[in-house]
Design a protein around this motif. Sequence first.
Motif, PDB file in Angstrom:
ATOM      1  N   LEU A  79       0.830  -1.204   0.000  1.00  0.00           N
ATOM      2  CA  LEU A  79       0.000   0.000   0.000  1.00  0.00           C
ATOM      3  C   LEU A  79       0.865   1.254   0.000  1.00  0.00           C
ATOM      4  O   LEU A  79       2.052   1.217   0.317  1.00  0.00           O
ATOM      5  CB  LEU A  79      -0.910   0.011   1.239  1.00  0.00           C
ATOM      6  CG  LEU A  79      -1.963  -1.090   1.349  1.00  0.00           C
ATOM      7  CD1 LEU A  79      -2.603  -1.068   2.730  1.00  0.00           C
ATOM      8  CD2 LEU A  79      -3.032  -0.923   0.274  1.00  0.00           C
ATOM      9  N   SER A 101      -3.075   3.847   5.709  1.00  0.00           N
ATOM     10  CA  SER A 101      -2.748   3.991   4.294  1.00  0.00           C
ATOM     11  C   SER A 101      -3.679   4.977   3.603  1.00  0.00           C
ATOM     12  O   SER A 101      -4.829   5.174   4.005  1.00  0.00           O
ATOM     13  CB  SER A 101      -2.846   2.627   3.605  1.00  0.00           C
ATOM     14  OG  SER A 101      -2.710   2.752   2.217  1.00  0.00           O
ATOM     15  N   THR A 151      -8.096   0.327   0.289  1.00  0.00           N
ATOM     16  CA  THR A 151      -7.725  -0.843   1.097  1.00  0.00           C
ATOM     17  C   THR A 151      -8.747  -1.976   1.022  1.00  0.00           C
ATOM     18  O   THR A 151      -8.665  -2.932   1.796  1.00  0.00           O
ATOM     19  CB  THR A 151      -7.547  -0.438   2.576  1.00  0.00           C
ATOM     20  OG1 THR A 151      -8.801   0.074   3.074  1.00  0.00           O
ATOM     21  CG2 THR A 151      -6.459   0.620   2.728  1.00  0.00           C
TER      22      THR A 151
END
Length: 303
Positions: free
Chosen positions: A162, A184, A188
């Motif tokens: 990521l 992140s 996701t």
Amino acid sequence: NHTRISEFFLVGFKSHPGSQLFLSVLFSTMYIVTVLGNVCMILIIRMDSNLHTPMYFFLENLSTLDICYSSVITPRATLAFLLGRRSISYTGCASQMFFFSLFGTTEAFFLAVMAFDRFTAICNPLLYQVIMSKRLCVLMVMGSYLSGCINCTIQTGFTFSLSFCGSKEINHFFCDVAAVIRASCSDTFVNELVMLVVCGSIIVGTALVVFISYGYIIITIVQMPSAESRHKAFSTCSSHMMTICLFFGTVSFMYAQPGATSSPNKSNTISIFYTIVIPMLNPFIYTLRNQEVKGSLKKQLKR
């Protein structure tokens, strides 16, 4: 675009500055008890030849695993609370996640293996020595670690593919998969799906082995004609069931339900149980509820 950063900041429990000293003392005390308790369990088993059986072989390996499991998390968290050093390098975070996932997954498989061992001992006592050969025991331990290695490679690889940009804060006291995913700035969805499917499959699969084994064990114990035999069998298995309920109950909440990454405050608190409390309690549960271990301990103390 993948953004390479040099470090993260673990900010779990940071919103309570007055409790930092308390947490550092609590974590350090629990870690010392964990190490001492599990080392004592290992020494008791190794020093008493009467305990050189498959069940205690697995218990010895569980104690070793619990020391490693707790050591990945607790010392760094204790220093963070005590000294305020909450930064962790990118590589350090990936390494912590890798080994935490490795030992956590392996423990789930260990509990399933130990349930199968108890099932064989109680439901097939005449074939126990034949079925639970030394070779099979070693293969099951190696298989548990291999399964853990596969899962931690998948989880760590997917998570650190990521992008991380803007805030580098991780709302946790260690680099847990779900917490790092939340930090992140990438989409996701795939990561959360992989975590749910892979971790959910491991938890459900190992839990099924455990509960099916104990279903047969309970039926067998109830049918035993002697009250003394029933009591001995229940006392041997009840300690394992306590560990199972604690472990699978907490990890199921964390990793085997949709939206597992959306409750950071609950995650922080519940994580304490399966990373610190359970490894600390295991040697006491297996010692206090086990007459053979207590007898061996008394014998070693007399020497």
